[in-house]
Design a protein around this motif. Structure first.
Motif, mmCIF file in Angstrom:
data_model
loop_
_atom_site.group_PDB
_atom_site.id
_atom_site.type_symbol
_atom_site.label_atom_id
_atom_site.label_comp_id
_atom_site.label_asym_id
_atom_site.label_seq_id
_atom_site.Cartn_x
_atom_site.Cartn_y
_atom_site.Cartn_z
ATOM 1 N N THR A 1 0.837 -1.204 0.000
ATOM 2 C CA THR A 1 0.000 0.000 0.000
ATOM 3 C C THR A 1 0.875 1.258 0.000
ATOM 4 O O THR A 1 0.598 2.218 -0.728
ATOM 5 N N ILE A 2 1.958 1.220 0.801
ATOM 6 C CA ILE A 2 2.865 2.390 0.835
ATOM 7 C C ILE A 2 3.478 2.582 -0.555
ATOM 8 O O ILE A 2 3.550 3.698 -1.071
ATOM 9 N N PHE A 3 3.898 1.458 -1.181
ATOM 10 C CA PHE A 3 4.447 1.549 -2.544
ATOM 11 C C PHE A 3 3.445 2.274 -3.448
ATOM 12 O O PHE A 3 3.794 3.204 -4.165
ATOM 13 N N PHE A 4 2.202 1.821 -3.378
ATOM 14 C CA PHE A 4 1.176 2.328 -4.288
ATOM 15 C C PHE A 4 0.948 3.833 -4.062
ATOM 16 O O PHE A 4 0.870 4.616 -5.007
ATOM 17 N N ILE A 5 0.880 4.230 -2.775
ATOM 18 C CA ILE A 5 0.628 5.645 -2.459
ATOM 19 C C ILE A 5 1.788 6.512 -2.973
ATOM 20 O O ILE A 5 1.576 7.531 -3.639
ATOM 21 N N VAL A 6 3.036 6.079 -2.694
ATOM 22 C CA VAL A 6 4.201 6.874 -3.133
ATOM 23 C C VAL A 6 4.212 6.960 -4.655
ATOM 24 O O VAL A 6 4.430 8.024 -5.241
#
Ligand code: HEM
Length: 153
Positions: free
Chosen positions: A49-54
């Motif tokens: 999820t962090i990957f996707f947001i960044v």
């Protein structure tokens, strides 16, 4: 290092971390350790999820980086990039379905889709690292610009 180089490194690192967590989670469930499996897979989902947001924030605010390698490799690169994007999208959807089956206690379905999701996610991470390598290590210097210009410009 500029923000244009740091953000892709951050997002790629989070896909790799996520894939490592999936691998550990798979080893744990093979040993029938259900609680630790759940924890590592949750961590994998959080890193993804962090990957996707960044990734989304960077692409929408700063834009995207075009391929700076030889013209003759441009189409091969674009095909590979597309393959990575398709894998990431399928992997993301399969990840949500896999988590849903786990939390709804639909164990049989979860067992069936879990290994497939894991393999798609490993391939997403490997192709993601390759894209990063091609854009920022092997052929650096592509100037980050709005998404469509970066692909077709
Ligand atoms: C997207 C995240 C997840 C992935 C990729 C995943 C993947 C897997 C895989 C590969 C297996 C082994 C299937 C087999 O038996 O061959 C499995 C089994 C299992 N998973 Fe997950 N898992 C995830 C999340 C979770 C979560 C969050 C939970 C707990 C709430 C969970 C609970 C279980 C259980 C209980 C089994 C064993 C079922 C059984 O054999 O009795 N999983 N999972």
């Amino acid at each position: 290092m500029t923000i244009h180089e740091i953000l892709p490194l951050v997002s790629t690192s989070f896909i790799v971390l996520s894939a490592i967590c999936v691998a550990v989670g798979w080893v744990l469930i093979a040993q029938r350790k259900i609680k630790p499996h759940q924890k590592w897979m949750n961590a994998a989902a959080i890193f993804a999820t962090i990957f996707f947001i960044v990734y989304v924030l960077r692409t929408s605010i700063l834009g995207s980086t075009p391929f700076n390698g030889p013209e003759s490799l441009k189409n091969v690169y674009l095909a590979f990039l597309l393959f990575h994007i398709v894998l990431a999208t399928i992997g993301g959807v399969m990840g949500l379905v896999t988590l849903r089956y786990a939390y709804k206690n639909m164990v049989e379905k979860h067992r069936k889709i879990g290994p497939k999701t894991s393999i798609v996610w490993f391939c997403t991470a490997i192709t993601g690292v390759t894209v990063y390598y091609l854009l920022y290590v092997k052929y650096p210097g592509g100037e980050t610009k709005p998404l469509l210009d970066a692909i077709f410009g």
